[in-house]
Design an enzyme around this catalytic site. Structure first.
Site, PDB file in Angstrom:
ATOM      1  N   ASP A 147      16.351  94.327  20.150  1.00 27.66           N
ATOM      2  CA  ASP A 147      15.837  94.342  18.768  1.00 27.66           C
ATOM      3  C   ASP A 147      16.306  95.612  18.051  1.00 27.66           C
ATOM      4  O   ASP A 147      16.082  96.714  18.539  1.00 27.66           O
ATOM      5  CB  ASP A 147      14.295  94.287  18.823  1.00 27.66           C
ATOM      6  N   HIS A 220      16.437  83.292  12.971  1.00 31.05           N
ATOM      7  CA  HIS A 220      15.803  84.502  12.412  1.00 31.05           C
ATOM      8  C   HIS A 220      16.861  85.423  11.815  1.00 31.05           C
ATOM      9  O   HIS A 220      16.722  85.920  10.697  1.00 31.05           O
ATOM     10  CB  HIS A 220      15.025  85.202  13.526  1.00 31.05           C
TER      11      HIS A 220
END
Ligand code: HEM
Length: 308
Positions: A147, A220
């Site tokens: 991330d 996403h």
């Protein structure tokens, strides 16, 4: 441009997100203003004790607290976090006047700083949220994907995060949005790796980008890519995993810094409403937003001058 706060500090092993509301009454507001203005001194008290590592803290002020606390005009784009109601998921708006985003190499420094900070505030504030996150292996979130990969670097970083001549009084400041997400790890783990990768838009093991879908359900990564005639608009994310396994609580604390608040808002709209609607971001089927607040992190000097 006046000197910004430490917006561009790197991801650290530990980070805290402390959200405070200022208690009612002139006395509480005056006390809170003094402590806000003393941030540099409070940071020095800790920083001198850090050997070689990193210790930074950014302070954000929300729309609700801006005028009573600072007695200055609002930054151009500052407004309260707008609730976004999608067909299935809602980005809730919650309370918060001040955000302290602390980044450090170890949790002891985070705790020490919060302790002296809250002692200084005394009865003038109430802590409405206080989460300490940790760096998970390989910089992954608790959904087990790396991330932060696409974050801007080099000269793109200040260009994406710091207000410029569009609002000269607040040049060097940064808009910051936070959301606390709780994951349903059981359901997420029940998905195949391939499904998870389609949802995120990257491969899990080696973190390689998958091609953007041209129609239908978008990943996403694709929903959070904001492009217009000027090109791509980035934000800086410093998400941190947090967990209390004994309570079955596993989450991601999302934090996004941006030069233009509308960029982060647009990402949220695409995630929750979908593009096209109602094809929302499927990360939300496994991650529930339980908080949502917007702040502005003014340049350092602005904060220090509040003491006058
Ligand atoms: C990309 C996780 C919420 C904005 C990513 C990536 C992961 C991820 C794994 C791919 C790697 C990377 O580039 O970092 C999460 C999780 C979230 C969350 C677990 C909460 C449950 C959000 C929110 C926003 C956002 C709320 C914005 C409002 C972005 C952006 C990218 C990204 C801009 C990069 C897109 C690109 O490739 O250009 N996120 N994210 N994320 N996310 Fe999130």
């Amino acid at each position: 441009m006046t000197e910004p706060q430490d917006i561009d500090a790197p991801l650290t092993a530990a980070a805290a997100f402390l959200v405070l509301t200022i208690n009612s009454g002139d006395e509480a507001m005056d006390q809170a203003r003094l402590v806000v203005a003393s941030i540099e001194d409070l940071l020095k008290d800790i920083k001198i004790q850090v050997n070689t590592g990193i210790f930074t803290c950014n302070l954000g002020i929300s729309h609700h607290a801006w005028e009573p606390l600072t007695r200055k005009p609002l930054p151009k784009e500052l407004k309260p976090f707008q609730e976004i109601r999608g067909a299935q998921h809602t980005a809730v708006a919650t309370e918060g006047d001040l955000l302290y985003h602390v980044r450090a190499d170890s949790v002891d420094l985070v705790v020490e700083f919060e302790k002296i900070l809250l002692e200084a505030f005394g009865d003038s504030v109430t802590a409405v949220d206080d989460v300490t996150g940790f760096r998970y292996y390989n910089g992954r979130d608790l959904l087990e994907f790396v991330d932060g990969t696409a974050n801007p670097i080099g000269l793109s970083l200040p260009a994406a995060t710091l207000v410029g001549e569009e609002d000269p009084a607040y040049a060097g400041g940064s808009y910051v949005v936070i959301q606390k997400y709780l994951h349903d790890l059981k359901d997420w783990r029940a998905q195949t790796t391939e499904t998870q990768e389609q949802i995120i838009g990257r491969t899990k093991f080696d973190n390689i980008e998958l091609p953007d879908a041209t129609e239908g359900q978008k990943s996403h990564k694709t929903l959070c890519t904001i492009e217009d005639a000027e090109g791509e608009h980035d934000i800086l994310r410093d998400n941190m995993p947090f967990a209390t396994p004994g309570k079955g609580e596993y989450g991601t604390y999302f934090i996004g810094y941006s030069r233009h608040l509308w960029v982060t808002e647009k990402m949220l709209e695409r995630m929750f409403i979908g593009d096209p609607p109602p094809l929302h971001d499927r990360i939300l089927d496994y991650s529930r937003a339980v908080t949502g607040v917007t702040f502005f992190c003014p340049p350092r000097k602005f904060l220090v001058d509040l003491a006058d």
